[in-house]
Design an enzyme around this catalytic site. Structure first.
Site, PDB file in Angstrom:
ATOM      1  N   LYS A  73      11.244 -51.390   4.217  1.00  0.00           N
ATOM      2  CA  LYS A  73      12.291 -50.449   3.822  1.00  0.00           C
ATOM      3  C   LYS A  73      11.729 -49.045   3.986  1.00  0.00           C
ATOM      4  CE  LYS A  73      16.446 -50.742   1.887  1.00  0.00           C
ATOM      5  NZ  LYS A  73      17.484 -51.747   2.050  1.00  0.00           N
ATOM      6  N   GLY A 116      32.431 -50.140  -7.437  1.00  0.00           N
ATOM      7  CA  GLY A 116      32.107 -49.492  -6.157  1.00  0.00           C
ATOM      8  C   GLY A 116      32.943 -50.027  -5.007  1.00  0.00           C
ATOM      9  N   GLY A 133      32.945 -48.978  -1.792  1.00  0.00           N
ATOM     10  CA  GLY A 133      32.414 -48.354  -0.577  1.00  0.00           C
ATOM     11  C   GLY A 133      32.575 -49.286   0.615  1.00  0.00           C
ATOM     12  N   VAL A 144      31.036 -51.974   1.500  1.00  0.00           N
ATOM     13  CA  VAL A 144      31.075 -53.399   1.172  1.00  0.00           C
ATOM     14  C   VAL A 144      32.197 -53.700   0.174  1.00  0.00           C
ATOM     15  CG1 VAL A 144      29.777 -55.360   0.277  1.00  0.00           C
ATOM     16  CG2 VAL A 144      28.581 -53.579   1.542  1.00  0.00           C
TER      17      VAL A 144
HETATM   18  P1  NAD Z   1      28.575 -47.116  -0.110  1.00  0.00           P
HETATM   19  O1  NAD Z   1      27.746 -45.912  -0.335  1.00  0.00           O
HETATM   20  O2  NAD Z   1      29.486 -47.199   1.068  1.00  0.00           O
HETATM   21  O3  NAD Z   1      29.503 -47.415  -1.397  1.00  0.00           O
HETATM   22  C1  NAD Z   1      29.088 -47.269  -2.710  1.00  0.00           C
HETATM   23  C2  NAD Z   1      30.322 -46.940  -3.520  1.00  0.00           C
HETATM   24  O4  NAD Z   1      29.986 -46.952  -4.908  1.00  0.00           O
HETATM   25  C3  NAD Z   1      30.889 -45.559  -3.230  1.00  0.00           C
HETATM   26  O5  NAD Z   1      32.292 -45.665  -3.023  1.00  0.00           O
HETATM   27  C4  NAD Z   1      30.573 -44.734  -4.483  1.00  0.00           C
HETATM   28  O6  NAD Z   1      31.530 -43.743  -4.755  1.00  0.00           O
HETATM   29  C5  NAD Z   1      30.590 -45.834  -5.534  1.00  0.00           C
HETATM   30  N1  NAD Z   1      29.850 -45.517  -6.739  1.00  0.00           N
HETATM   31  C6  NAD Z   1      28.686 -44.834  -6.883  1.00  0.00           C
HETATM   32  N2  NAD Z   1      28.330 -44.780  -8.171  1.00  0.00           N
HETATM   33  C7  NAD Z   1      29.275 -45.472  -8.861  1.00  0.00           C
HETATM   34  C8  NAD Z   1      29.449 -45.797 -10.233  1.00  0.00           C
HETATM   35  N3  NAD Z   1      28.600 -45.393 -11.179  1.00  0.00           N
HETATM   36  N4  NAD Z   1      30.525 -46.534 -10.588  1.00  0.00           N
HETATM   37  C9  NAD Z   1      31.423 -46.949  -9.656  1.00  0.00           C
HETATM   38  N5  NAD Z   1      31.312 -46.662  -8.350  1.00  0.00           N
HETATM   39  C10 NAD Z   1      30.239 -45.942  -7.950  1.00  0.00           C
HETATM   40  O7  NAD Z   1      27.542 -48.343  -0.106  1.00  0.00           O
HETATM   41  P2  NAD Z   1      27.762 -49.800   0.512  1.00  0.00           P
HETATM   42  O8  NAD Z   1      27.269 -49.825   1.899  1.00  0.00           O
HETATM   43  O9  NAD Z   1      29.131 -50.272   0.185  1.00  0.00           O
HETATM   44  O10 NAD Z   1      26.712 -50.629  -0.347  1.00  0.00           O
HETATM   45  C11 NAD Z   1      26.934 -50.889  -1.711  1.00  0.00           C
HETATM   46  C12 NAD Z   1      25.703 -51.529  -2.319  1.00  0.00           C
HETATM   47  O11 NAD Z   1      25.399 -52.728  -1.615  1.00  0.00           O
HETATM   48  C13 NAD Z   1      24.439 -50.651  -2.235  1.00  0.00           C
HETATM   49  O12 NAD Z   1      23.655 -50.923  -3.374  1.00  0.00           O
HETATM   50  C14 NAD Z   1      23.745 -51.183  -1.007  1.00  0.00           C
HETATM   51  O13 NAD Z   1      22.347 -50.976  -1.057  1.00  0.00           O
HETATM   52  C15 NAD Z   1      24.064 -52.654  -1.088  1.00  0.00           C
HETATM   53  N6  NAD Z   1      24.034 -53.336   0.202  1.00  0.00           N
HETATM   54  C16 NAD Z   1      24.816 -52.898   1.221  1.00  0.00           C
HETATM   55  C17 NAD Z   1      24.777 -53.573   2.431  1.00  0.00           C
HETATM   56  C18 NAD Z   1      25.652 -53.146   3.588  1.00  0.00           C
HETATM   57  O14 NAD Z   1      25.793 -53.913   4.543  1.00  0.00           O
HETATM   58  N7  NAD Z   1      26.272 -51.971   3.532  1.00  0.00           N
HETATM   59  C19 NAD Z   1      23.947 -54.674   2.609  1.00  0.00           C
HETATM   60  C20 NAD Z   1      23.184 -55.113   1.536  1.00  0.00           C
HETATM   61  C21 NAD Z   1      23.224 -54.433   0.335  1.00  0.00           C
END
Ligand code: NAD
Length: 356
Positions: A80, A179, A181, A183
């Site tokens: 990472k 969240g 986002g 995912v």
């Molecule tokens: P992202 O940044 O697109 O989405 C995160 C969302 O969470 C955002 O909409 C943000 O506004 C919201 N958020 C932040 N703080 C918050 C809170 N306190 N309460 C509610 N909502 C809140 O990230 P992502 O790509 O969707 O990933 C989400 C999580 O999954 C992360 O922890 C990431 O490390 C993990 N993850 C993602 C992937 C991937 O393929 N994108 C793969 C494995 C793990």
């Protein structure tokens, strides 16, 4: 803070600190284990409160990637990287080019992918100074692995329901997502399509409003989501959300989400188990993204991708059964299984595939 003495150091092969005066880059790359292949893992950009916090984060995430790839049956190691800085204000093209050079200096032992705070476009900029980036293929979804992550979490939720209730029908099942986002939104879409009642909280009013409008998701306040009266809680925003303070308030019987490092401390897994909450380990069920990245890197036949991701739920089954039989937490069992697979796959890498 000592690096070698940190609990999360866990015999990392390499931890490298990078600095570039002109762009202001301050970054750390952690390579935990390359037994199965190059250490592929996300490049995160975050305004860490301290250097110690950045080191702790990169070490924990890197170790998690080793277990994640081993459980997913991938010929990849665990690594990472983190860039210290606020992506909203500190991200510049020279910074990402410098990060690419830093990644390149490891000669391919570490391969960077997208993570929170970085986008596929950022990775493409890094790709101008190193060949060791992934997740930037021009697929129909532009290389973004998030839909694959959401699919793995969705299938895992169904499998956890089947384990708990003997039926994986999502109609009427109440799910709260923290969240919406990359995912979380896709997960909400899959759940709604399958008939679940989805509530969600997000910092972004815009994302919440879109989910309500397009999917019929019921918005809820941020500080109520962890204690929502639902069947399934899906943390898809931040790490550390399962802790001494939050766990007593959880009303869901199943916790299954995409966020990395959801447990603040290892002992929080026992806290969940003691309350009879079935925790689906994050590094197991959110592996869809790294599986997708692997298919992009190796030009694998994407028709096999969904079947490979479905293997995550089979692995979860194994973990839930072992946990029931041994009365140990699912998190401990998943780590144990990952170490077993690592040892086994190191001897027979050609068999490194989950039976779908
Ligand atoms: P992202 O940044 O697109 O989405 C995160 C969302 O969470 C955002 O909409 C943000 O506004 C919201 N958020 C932040 N703080 C918050 C809170 N306190 N309460 C509610 N909502 C809140 O990230 P992502 O790509 O969707 O990933 C989400 C999580 O999954 C992360 O922890 C990431 O490390 C993990 N993850 C993602 C992937 C991937 O393929 N994108 C793969 C494995 C793990």
């Amino acid at each position: 803070m000592g690096v070698f003495s940190a609990v999360s150091f866990d015999e990392h092969e390499q931890v490298v600190f990078g600095h570039d005066r002109d762009s202001g880059l301050r970054a750390i790359i952690a390579v935990h284990d390359t037994t199965l292949g190059p250490a592929v893992g996300g490049c995160r950009m975050y305004p860490y409160a301290s250097e110690e916090a950045a080191v702790e984060d990169v070490l924990r995430l890197s170790r998690g990637m080793t277990y994640k790839s081993a459980l997913a049956g991938l010929p990849l190691g665990g690594g990472k990287s983190v860039i210290i800085g606020d992506p909203a204000t500190h991200k510049t093209r020279p910074l990402m080019l410098a990060m690419g050079r830093f990644v390149d200096s490891l000669g391919g032992r570490y391969v960077a992918a997208e993570d929170s705070g970085t986008s596929v476009d950022d990775l493409r900029v890094m790709g101008e100074t190193t060949a060791h980036v992934s997740g930037i293929a021009t697929t129909e979804h532009g290389g973004d692995p998030s839909p694959s992550t959401a699919l793995g979490v969705f299938l895992s939720i169904r499998r956890a329901l089947a384990h708990r209730l003997g039926c994986d029908d999502l109609r009427g099942v109440r799910v709260a997502i923290q969240g919406l986002g990359h995912v979380g939104f896709d997960l909400a879409r899959r759940l709604v399509t399958a008939g679940a009642e989805v509530r969600a909280a997000d910092m972004s009013a815009q994302r919440l409003e879109r989910a309500e409008r397009e999917l019929g998701v019921q918005p809820m306040p941020i500080d109520e989501v962890m204690g929502a009266d639902v069947d399934v809680l899906a943390p898809c925003a931040l790490g550390g959300v399962l802790n001494r303070e939050s766990i007593p308030a959880i009303r869901a019987g199943i916790v299954a989400g995409a966020a990395n490092n959801q447990l603040r401390h290892d002992s929080d897994a026992d806290r969940l188990a003691d309350r009879g909450i079935l925790y689906c380990p994050d590094f197991l069920i959110n592996a869809g993204g790294i599986i997708d990245v692997h298919y992009q890197r190796s030009d694998g036949d994407r028709r096999n991708l969904e079947a490979h991701i479905a293997g995550i739920a089979n692995r979860l089954d194994e973990v839930m059964q072992r946990s029931d039989n041994s009365h140990r937490s699912t998190a401990v069992i998943a780590e144990e299984l990952a170490r077993e697979l690592l040892a086994r796959q190191a001897k027979a890498p050609s068999q490194a595939r989950i039976a779908a």
